[in-house]
Each structure stands twice: as structure tokens, then as C-alpha cells.
Design a protein around this motif. Structure first.
Motif, mmCIF file in Angstrom:
data_model
loop_
_atom_site.group_PDB
_atom_site.id
_atom_site.type_symbol
_atom_site.label_atom_id
_atom_site.label_comp_id
_atom_site.label_asym_id
_atom_site.label_seq_id
_atom_site.Cartn_x
_atom_site.Cartn_y
_atom_site.Cartn_z
ATOM 1 N N PHE A 107 5.138 -1.703 -8.595
ATOM 2 C CA PHE A 107 6.171 -0.827 -9.155
ATOM 3 C C PHE A 107 6.277 0.420 -8.289
ATOM 4 O O PHE A 107 5.264 1.009 -7.933
ATOM 5 C CB PHE A 107 5.814 -0.400 -10.586
ATOM 6 C CG PHE A 107 5.785 -1.544 -11.568
ATOM 7 C CD1 PHE A 107 6.886 -1.823 -12.359
ATOM 8 C CD2 PHE A 107 4.651 -2.333 -11.700
ATOM 9 C CE1 PHE A 107 6.865 -2.873 -13.274
ATOM 10 C CE2 PHE A 107 4.612 -3.383 -12.616
ATOM 11 C CZ PHE A 107 5.726 -3.660 -13.399
ATOM 12 N N ASP A 108 7.500 0.829 -7.975
ATOM 13 C CA ASP A 108 7.706 2.078 -7.245
ATOM 14 C C ASP A 108 8.048 3.199 -8.223
ATOM 15 O O ASP A 108 7.607 3.170 -9.348
ATOM 16 C CB ASP A 108 8.783 1.871 -6.173
ATOM 17 C CG ASP A 108 8.208 1.121 -4.973
ATOM 18 O OD1 ASP A 108 6.983 1.146 -4.796
ATOM 19 O OD2 ASP A 108 8.987 0.510 -4.223
ATOM 20 N N ALA A 109 8.846 4.133 -7.772
ATOM 21 C CA ALA A 109 9.152 5.293 -8.613
ATOM 22 C C ALA A 109 10.247 4.962 -9.629
ATOM 23 O O ALA A 109 11.293 5.610 -9.690
ATOM 24 C CB ALA A 109 9.545 6.465 -7.726
ATOM 25 N N LEU A 154 8.785 17.653 8.546
ATOM 26 C CA LEU A 154 8.721 16.514 9.467
ATOM 27 C C LEU A 154 8.478 15.193 8.734
ATOM 28 O O LEU A 154 8.534 14.121 9.317
ATOM 29 C CB LEU A 154 7.604 16.726 10.496
ATOM 30 C CG LEU A 154 7.858 17.774 11.570
ATOM 31 C CD1 LEU A 154 6.595 18.012 12.391
ATOM 32 C CD2 LEU A 154 9.007 17.333 12.490
ATOM 33 N N ILE A 155 8.226 15.270 7.434
ATOM 34 C CA ILE A 155 7.875 14.110 6.601
ATOM 35 C C ILE A 155 6.678 13.360 7.205
ATOM 36 O O ILE A 155 6.783 12.242 7.693
ATOM 37 C CB ILE A 155 9.086 13.190 6.327
ATOM 38 C CG1 ILE A 155 10.286 14.037 5.841
ATOM 39 C CG2 ILE A 155 8.737 12.105 5.313
ATOM 40 C CD1 ILE A 155 11.410 13.262 5.182
ATOM 41 N N LEU A 156 5.538 14.038 7.143
ATOM 42 C CA LEU A 156 4.283 13.436 7.597
ATOM 43 C C LEU A 156 3.437 13.150 6.362
ATOM 44 O O LEU A 156 3.242 14.035 5.530
ATOM 45 C CB LEU A 156 3.542 14.392 8.545
ATOM 46 C CG LEU A 156 4.342 14.782 9.791
ATOM 47 C CD1 LEU A 156 3.552 15.764 10.651
ATOM 48 C CD2 LEU A 156 4.702 13.536 10.601
ATOM 49 N N ILE A 201 0.908 -1.158 0.000
ATOM 50 C CA ILE A 201 0.000 0.000 0.000
ATOM 51 C C ILE A 201 0.945 1.205 0.000
ATOM 52 O O ILE A 201 1.714 1.388 0.945
ATOM 53 C CB ILE A 201 -0.924 0.027 1.248
ATOM 54 C CG1 ILE A 201 -1.795 -1.245 1.335
ATOM 55 C CG2 ILE A 201 -1.796 1.289 1.232
ATOM 56 C CD1 ILE A 201 -2.857 -1.403 0.279
ATOM 57 N N LYS A 202 0.900 1.986 -1.058
ATOM 58 C CA LYS A 202 1.958 2.965 -1.310
ATOM 59 C C LYS A 202 1.802 4.264 -0.530
ATOM 60 O O LYS A 202 0.691 4.760 -0.339
ATOM 61 C CB LYS A 202 2.004 3.324 -2.797
ATOM 62 C CG LYS A 202 2.157 2.145 -3.746
ATOM 63 C CD LYS A 202 3.527 1.522 -3.684
ATOM 64 C CE LYS A 202 3.733 0.483 -4.775
ATOM 65 N NZ LYS A 202 4.953 -0.311 -4.548
ATOM 66 N N TYR A 203 2.941 4.803 -0.128
ATOM 67 C CA TYR A 203 3.049 6.166 0.417
ATOM 68 C C TYR A 203 3.347 7.086 -0.756
ATOM 69 O O TYR A 203 4.293 6.844 -1.504
ATOM 70 C CB TYR A 203 4.165 6.173 1.463
ATOM 71 C CG TYR A 203 4.959 7.450 1.626
ATOM 72 C CD1 TYR A 203 4.337 8.666 1.933
ATOM 73 C CD2 TYR A 203 6.360 7.436 1.522
ATOM 74 C CE1 TYR A 203 5.095 9.829 2.103
ATOM 75 C CE2 TYR A 203 7.117 8.576 1.701
ATOM 76 C CZ TYR A 203 6.478 9.772 1.980
ATOM 77 O OH TYR A 203 7.242 10.902 2.145
#
Ligand code: 2P0
Length: 425
Positions: free
Chosen positions: A328-330, A53-55, A43-45
Motif C-alpha cells: 500500500f502506498d499513500a 534536491l529531493i534526496l 521497498i518504500k521511499y
């Protein structure tokens, strides 16, 4: 290339190579060497609500890959003889002042100070080094720029190694997250969720173990390396543009992912590959749909990726069930999830669709793969055009453990002078 994705302001490597004098050899240097894994999100971010803060705008869930195949190794050393903090990534000195690196260093040192003050006046070797400068040396055993989540393993390893150096325990995923979002999930083995949290300070945006790596022993992961070139749009910049321009991403984060997180956790707990595989493919497809919905659009998949997607669907249709699933990611590399009994046959199918070009490198890396005779019926059901060299090589792996401290002195990357052992640094 380093996992910080930045190479500006690199210091001259000739400068003060003698700043760590022989006093270090008298045992004043304290070191820790650790390894950390890569993770692949099912489940991708994609998208932040707070850049600094990388939220994230949604929760995500990943499988940690085994370090026997893919890992980052990091040695950190502290000494009162070091004159400044320094870092070497994959053999080259890099910029220590990168803001995300500084966040991780600052937060670990803050935890270490807290621990010291709560422990009264007790002086131990970990607290004595708090004012010392650190040297950090990190290497990946896989190509950094190939889209194999090197920043996740890199920052997870950095934070874990610093925590060992300073004797700090506790919620380390919150610190790894501030290096790179996906890094927080590499702080655990097996199946891991990154709960997005609600607080503005990010204290509840943490990684949590869903199930350990031993939970689903038949699960296998194949990485089909379609291109070892560096991706065109980095994840950080790409997701920022998506947040600004894609209405589909907003819909996905608010209305789709919450339900999928629940379903995915259930599929994993039940070891239900049909549900796990379908959700994995649907979520990868929706992530790439949000990339296409971004303006200007972002393309991570290439022709080979599209052929792999077709191949997987034809294979599953032939059997009338989900036996393999892609993600697949980036970047264009395919990550294939399957169960052990299917590995040999599916690898044979990949080989026949993307025959290796004989450049001398092994086509199969990682866990052993046996031969599998393919019936003519299966071949004609799955094969489209043959694409020689489309897949450069395949890494066969399985779920694995989280970061570990190494007692193996041969893995130590820093010499007695506090400088990288390899001459290229
Ligand atoms: C993921 N990716 O969940 C998604 C899927 C890529 C596609 O996490 O800006 O390198 O450092 O937080 O963690 C890549 O994003 O981005 C990523 P930052 P990160 O694995």
C-alpha cells in the motif's frame, strides 16, 4: 487534477489562445511525444534529507508497471512563435512556475547547452530550439488522485519527452528525481532501485536497473482500487512530518532498509516469490507503521485495506506458502503481487469478498482473467464478512518497459497551432 499537486495561479485559458500563429504550420515547431510508466515500490521511499534536491533518507526499490494498462502520455513542442512556456495537465492549463517543474526544465536545458558546447559549432535542429519557449501537454490514462503514483509517471514522462525534444542523452533519472522522488524509478522498466547516494549535490542519488521487465515473466500485479478519492495528506507533506517526528522512521532508514535492499535484490534475481512477497508485505507494513508513528499520525489505510491484508494472510496460510503479497502506498488502494497461475483464483476470491456493485463499469480491467471454481473449503478458510462495493475495480497488469518515444501521430497531444487538441483545454 494534475500531477504537480498544485493548482494555484492557474492562468486564464482564454488568454492568448492565438499567440501561436499560422507560421507554426510552416514547420517551425519541433515536437516529441513520449509515454512513461507508473512504478510501485516494494521497498518504500519515505523521507528526504534535502527537500529542494529531493534526496532521500533511504534507498528504495520498485517494479515498473506495464504501459498497456497505466501510463502518462506527454507531448512537448518548441517554437520561436511561442511567447511563454505553458503546460496543460489532463485537459486543463496549470501553473508552469511550479518550482519542481522549473527545476526539470532548467536541468534539461542545461544538459542541452552542455551538449551543444561540447559538440563545437555544430548547429542542429535540437540546438536551434534552445532559446524557444515550450508548450507541454500531458494526460494520464488512470485517475490522477487515486494514489496510483501519477507524479512518478508524470515527471518521468516530462523529463524523457524534453530530452527527446532537445536531443539530450545521459543521466536523466537525476533530473526526474528533482520533479518527484519516485519519478526517478519510472525512468527504467522492470525492477529498479533508487540508490540514495551520499553526496550533498545529489549527483549519486540515481535510479539503476536491477533486472529488465523480461526477467520474471510470470509476475503479475493487481491493483485493487478501494477508493478513487483524493488522499488526505499528500506524500510530500506527510513524509516531511514523519522525518521531523517519527523515531521509527529514523531507525527504519538507518538500520532496516539497507539489509532489505540486499535481500530484495537477491529475491528478484532468484525469482524467489516467497522471499519477494514476504519482504514486500513487511516493508509496506513498516512504512504504514512509520505513518502511525508520525505526530500527528497519518492514516492512509482504511477498513477495506485492512480486510484485504487479512484476506491475503488467510489465503497464504491456507496454502502454507506466500502465493500473494500486498503493498500500500499513500492511499487505501491495494497493490497485489502474485504469479500468473494464481491470478484467476485470487481474483475470484476478491470478487466474492468484495462483490461488485452494479454501476455499469467493468470490474476487471487490463490483462484477461479466466474463471476459477472455488472450493467450499478454500472459501470458508479465507472469507470474513462480505463487503459489497469495497473494491470498485481491479486492474490486472505485469512488469513493463520504461519510457518510450511514440511514433504514432495519433498520440500527439498538441495541434499544429501548438495548443492542446482536446477542446477542454
Ligand atoms: C514510494 N511513495 O517509494 C513511496 C511509498 C509513497 C509511499 O514515493 O515529495 O510523490 O514528490 O518526492 O515521490 C510518494 O512520494 O514524493 C512515494 P516527492 P513522491 O513510492
Amino acid at each position: 487534477m494534475g500531477w504537480m499537486d498544485r493548482h494555484d495561479g492557474r492562468r486564464s485559458r482564454e488568454r492568448d489562445t492565438n499567440n501561436c500563429n499560422s507560421k507554426n504550420q510552416g514547420g517551425k515547431m519541433k515536437k516529441a511525444t513520449c509515454t512513461a510508466p507508473v512504478n510501485i515500490a516494494v521497498i518504500k521511499y519515505w523521507g528526504k534529507r534535502n527537500e529542494e534536491l529531493i534526496l532521500p533518507i533511504n534507498s528504495s526499490l520498485s517494479v515498473t508497471l506495464h504501459q498497456d494498462q497505466l501510463k502518462t502520455t506527454t507531448t512537448v513542442a518548441a517554437s520561436r512563435d511561442f511567447t511563454e512556456d505553458r503546460i496543460w495537465l489532463n485537459g486543463k492549463e496549470d501553473n508552469i512556475s511550479h518550482p519542481r517543474l522549473q527545476s526539470c526544465l532548467r536541468e534539461i536545458r542545461r544538459l542541452a547547452r552542455k551538449r551543444r558546447s561540447s559538440g563545437g559549432s555544430r548547429e542542429d535542429s535540437a540546438s536551434r530550439i534552445l532559446n524557444d519557449k515550450v508548450h507541454i501537454c500531458s494526460v494520464n490514462n488512470f485517475p490522477t488522485a487515486a494514489g496510483l503514483a501519477s507524479s512518478a509517471a508524470g515527471y518521468a514522462c516530462l523529463v524523457y519527452s524534453l530530452a527527446k525534444l532537445y536531443g539530450v542523452e545521459g543521466e536523466l533519472s537525476e533530473i526526474a528525481r528533482q520533479g518527484s522522488g519516485s519519478a526517478c524509478r519510472s525512468m527504467y522498466g522492470g525492477f529498479v532501485q533508487w540508490v540514495m547516494g551520499e553526496r550533498e549535490d545529489g549527483k549519486d542519488s540515481l535510479a539503476q536497473l536491477v533486472e529488465p521487465e523480461t526477467h520474471w515473466p510470470e509476475l503479475r500485479i493487481l491493483i485493487l482500487v478501494a477508493s478513487a478519492e483524493k488522499k488526505h495528506v499528500g506524500s510530500t507533506a506527510g513524509m516531511q512530518t514523519s522525518v521531523e517526528t517519527s523515531p521509527l522512521l529514523k531507525l527504519r532508514a538507518e538500520s532496516v532498509v539497507p539489509g532489505r535492499m540486499v535481500e530484495m535484490i537477491e529475491a528478484i534475481k532468484k525469482k524467489d516469490f516467497e522471499a519477494f512477497g514476504q519482504l514486500t508485505m513487511k516493508d509496506s507494513n513498516q512504512f504504514h507503521a512509520t505513518c502511525l508513528d508520525t505526530y500527528p499520525p497519518i492514516f492512509y489505510l482504511n477498513q477495506v485495506s485492512h480486510r484485504i491484508i487479512s484476506l491475503v494472510h488467510r489465503y497464504n496460510t491456507y496454502y502454507g506458502q506466500t502465493k500473494v503479497a500486498y503493498s500500500f502506498d499513500a492511499g487505501p488502494n491495494a497493490v497485489i503481487f502474485t504469479l500468473e497461475p494464481t491470478v484467476n483464483e485470487f481474483v475470484e476470491i476478491v470478487k466474492s469478498s468484495f462483490p461488485p456493485e452494479s454501476n455499469g463499469d467493468p470490474y476487471l480491467k487490463g490483462l484477461p482473467v479466466g474463471p476459477a471454481p472455488l472450493s467450499q473449503e478454500l472459501l470458508s478458510a479465507v472469507e470474513t464478512d462480505v463487503c459489497p462495493g469495497g473494491v470498485q475495480y481491479v486492474i490486472v497488469t505485469q512488469p513493463g518497459p520504461g519510457p518510450v518515444e511514440s511514433r504514432d501521430l495519433s498520440l500527439d497531444l498538441l495541434g499544429p497551432d501548438g495548443l492542446p487538441k482536446t477542446s477542454s483545454a
